[in-house]
Each structure stands twice: as C-alpha cells, then as structure tokens.
Design an enzyme around this catalytic site. Structure first.
Site, mmCIF file in Angstrom:
data_model
loop_
_atom_site.group_PDB
_atom_site.id
_atom_site.type_symbol
_atom_site.label_atom_id
_atom_site.label_comp_id
_atom_site.label_asym_id
_atom_site.label_seq_id
_atom_site.Cartn_x
_atom_site.Cartn_y
_atom_site.Cartn_z
ATOM 1 N N PRO A 1 -27.296 100.228 1.114
ATOM 2 C CA PRO A 1 -26.295 98.866 1.049
ATOM 3 C C PRO A 1 -26.563 98.810 2.050
ATOM 4 O O PRO A 1 -26.581 98.914 3.554
ATOM 5 C CB PRO A 1 -25.522 100.114 0.404
ATOM 6 N N GLU A 2 -25.008 97.848 1.956
ATOM 7 C CA GLU A 2 -24.808 97.057 3.209
ATOM 8 C C GLU A 2 -23.937 97.645 3.966
ATOM 9 O O GLU A 2 -23.497 97.790 6.057
ATOM 10 C CB GLU A 2 -23.556 95.994 2.565
#
Length: 461
Positions: free
Chosen positions: A409-410
């Site tokens: 994920p970011e």
C-alpha cells in the site's frame, strides 16, 4: 562546488585563488583552454561493464530477465503507438497525457526510458527515443514547473544517458535545461523555491525576492520550501558544473554564492536541528524551519539519499556530506526507529516530538540507502546498520506479503493491533512506486542473498 569531472583531473571551477568582485561589478573571466570532459577516459575507469555482464547466469534467472525485457518493450511500444511525445500514456483510454508538473516540457516517458532501453540492449527502441530527443524535444516552453521533478527526471535522465553513451545531444540538452532552473535559487537565503516558470525572464536584481520567476507550492506550510526538493539537486547540479566546464553553473556558484547548491548545505548546517533531526519545511526567506514534521518518507526521503551518494560520487572526499548523513542517521536511529510487538522494525514519523507509527511506501527506499551507507560505515556501525537495513526491507516486504494483491500500500501502520498494513482507505492503493524493489536491488547487490531476487520476482508477478 569545486570538483574534477569523473575520469578527468582538470578543475572545472575558475574561482579559486582570486578576489571576489565587488557587488555590481562584472567578474573578470578567466582565460584558459576550453574545458573538455574526457568521456573515453571516464568509461575506461568504470569497474563493471554497463551492458553484457550476465555470463554464467542460470536458466531461471535468464528467463526472468528476458521476461522483464519483454515487459519493457511492451510498455515502450504502446507508449510509442498511443502517446509518443506526451509525458505519459493513460493505458485504459489509450491517450497521451501532458499534465502540469513539467512547465510545458514534453516526453517525460522518453527521457525516463532512455537509460533503461540502453542497458536492456533494446537498440532499436533506444534509437527511436534518441531521435525524439534530437528532433522533437523542445526546451523553449513557458509554464510552471516543479524544480524537483524537472531536475530528477529530465536533468537526471539526460545526464545518466550521456554518461552511458557519450552522445553529446544528451549533455547539451541537460545543460540548456539546467540553465533555465537557476532563477529558482534567487531567494534571500539561496534556498530555492519549489515552482519555477521555465520561460519567464526577469531583469530585476538577482537577489530580489519578488522576481516573479519562482514561488513556493500553495500547499506548502507558510510559503516554505520542501527538504526533499531542495535537498535533491546536489548530484545533478555538480555534474552540470563539471560538464559545462565553468561558464554557467560553476561560475555562478562561485560569483553568486546564494545560487550554489553548496549554499543549501551552509544554510542547513547553520540552522538548529531539533534532536538532530531535519524537519520537512524550511523558509526560503528566513532560513528557519517552518514546522517540526520529520519524515524519512515523502517530503524528506531523497535529501538523505543524496547525502550518502554525494559522498560516494566525490570518490569519498566530500566529508561534509558524509558527516551530515552519519549525524542524521544517528538521530533517526535514536528517535524514529521502532520495533513493533510482532518484531517488525520500522521508521516512524515525528510531529513536534510526537511519533506517528506509520511508514509510507516512499520511506521503503531507506533499506537500500542504509545498506549502501553501511558498506562504508565505521567498524562499530557497519554491522548494526546492515542489520537495520535488512530489518526495514523485511518490514516493507511484509507490507506486500500481507496484502491481497501482494502489492504494498501507499502507507502502512503499526497501531490498533495492526502491523505493516494499510488501516485507512485513503492509503489502500498502489501507484507503481519503485522504493521497495529499489531496496531489494541494493540488498541483493550487497549481500547476494537469493531471497531478494525472489522477492523482486514476486512483485513482477
């Protein structure tokens, strides 16, 4: 910024050993033979071949390498078909996109792809890209550009390709574009602002803070400049000085101290660092921190990377960069490095003394950086730093392994019983960021542990 060009002993800065001119006078130009970068000597000095170093690889590794090459060719062919000359391809609509980050410059994908096409020995595709740079890459633009993005993508891409190939067109384009970035340094402190108009010229005082040529991002706190932006110019600008042979970059750096990337270091060394840490926002007017937010991820990241790489690029002579890196990493170890209940090492963010227990994907470059620094660290730190690098890289791998897609994920957090996972909807996305794979590559090169190659292949799949 006095340096010798790689592979050449000839000094490129002419300011040493003479008095600085009085304000308002024109400096006397030194008369000497024109500087010429000795490219062939530079290439002979390389320790490893740029291409063709795959002798003795096993069949599985070769098959994987060929698959990556096939993927690159597929990406280039489709960009060429649907978006050549635009900054990027939108794959769903098959349209080219220009965007507003580069001030009217085009072909960001071409410039980004040059060194990769060359190293992968995609000869035909490389020649297509080179032809576009020669015939279609127009620098006479008028628009608002990110100083940072233009530097790392365009200047960096052109310089890398010049050093790989020796083709003068890449050097010349880099120098011409680099000159357009210099007005951004026209601030009271010499700390550049983040946005510059590439086409706008102003004849007022070089040191007027109201030149109209550059300004700070509207979202940046109180008109501040960003650590990762003004701290990520050093490598490219030193090479612009070296390759230009004095007339623009080195001379301006010596005659106008506020225009020098070396001046950025002077400002940073002068300002007090809270707990030895570097906050992300600095005023280009006062030279003071604007707020105490510290991150090894976005807004801070590549400042630290450029310190250790500046030292390495200088043949380990830039002791100032090495000391700044060592001191910064010591403060990071002391105040930001934490271990979760499940045994995962991570680097937290710091807001005025309060820790936020999260890591952004951008911060995952730090495993590779710390490993690179560890190889050259003092005896007492070497193993500790290599262990830290491996632990952080393992944590970033876990952020991939624990997601449904096996892509990370970011940002991921360590709170409420969750570890190395995105707990907020706004952080559950992946946008082709390279930092995790970057750390795998550095650790593979430095340890030759096959797990890093395997982890990289998992990302490919």
């Amino acid at each position: 910024a006095a340096r010798t060009a790689p592979g050449s002993r000839q000094q490129v800065r002419g300011g040493e050993g003479r008095d600085e001119p009085a304000t308002g006078t024109t400096p006397a130009r030194e008369t000497r033979a024109p500087f010429r970068f000795d490219y062939e000597r530079f290439r002979r000095s390389l320790r490893h071949p740029v291409r063709g170093g795959q002798r003795g690889e096993d069949p599985e590794t070769r098959a994987r390498r060929m698959k990556i090459k096939e993927m690159m060719k597929f990406a280039w062919d489709n960009y060429k078909q649907y978006a050549l000359g635009k900054n990027e391809l939108r794959p769903l609509t098959k349209n080219g996109h220009i965007g507003n980050m580069f001030g009217g410059l085009r072909g960001a994908t071409v410039i980004d792809a040059l060194d990769t096409l060359y190293i992968m020995e995609l000869e035909e595709e490389f020649q297509e890209a080179k032809k576009w740079v020669e015939k279609s890459f127009d620098l006479n633009v008028n628009g608002e550009a990110s100083l940072f993005e233009v530097n790392i993508r365009y200047i960096g891409g052109l310089l890398a390709t010049y050093y790989l190939t020796g083709e003068e067109v890449f050097k010349n384009k880099a120098l011409e574009l680099g000159e357009k970035l210099l007005p951004a340094f026209n601030t009271p402190t010499g700390i550049p602002r983040g946005v510059i108009n590439l086409g706008r010229q102003d004849t007022r005082s070089l040191f007027s803070p109201c030149s109209g040529m550059s300004w700070s991002w509207g979202w940046a706190s109180a008109g501040s400049s960003i650590l990762a932006e003004f701290g990520t110019l050093h490598l490219e600008f030193l090479h612009l000085s070296e390759l230009s042979g004095n007339p623009v970059f080195a001379e301006k750096a010596s005659n106008f101290p506020a225009w020098s990337v070396m001046n950025i270091r002077r400002v940073l060394n002068r300002v007090e660092k809270p707990q030895g840490l570097y906050p992300n926002f600095l005023s280009p007017v006062t030279g003071n921190w604007v707020q105490h937010h510290v991150s090894i991820g976005g807004l801070g990241d590549s400042f630290y990377e450029y310190l250790i790489k500046s030292w390495l690029m200088s043949d380990k002579k830039d002791s100032e960069a090495k000391k700044m890196y060592d001191d910064a990493l010591e403060a990071i170890e002391k105040h930001l490095v934490k271990k979760s209940a499940g045994g995962l090492t991570y680097i937290a963010e710091w807001r005025g003394g309060i820790l936020e227990h999260k890591m952004g994907h951008l911060a995952c470059f730090s495993g590779g950086m710390i490993a690179l620094g560890a190889e050259h660290a003092a005896e007492g730190r070497r193993q500790r730093h290599m262990n830290l690098a491996e632990e952080i890289t393992n944590t970033c791998h876990e952020s991939y392994a624990r997601s449904d897609t096996k892509l990370g994920p970011e940002a991921f957090r360590f709170d409420a019983g969750s570890e190395a996972m995105a707990t907020r909807l706004s952080e559950r996305y992946y946008i082709l960021r390279p930092e995790v794979v970057e750390s795998y590559m550095y650790l593979w090169r430095l340890t030759h542990n096959p797990k890093y190659r395997q982890w990289g292949w998992e990302v490919v799949k």
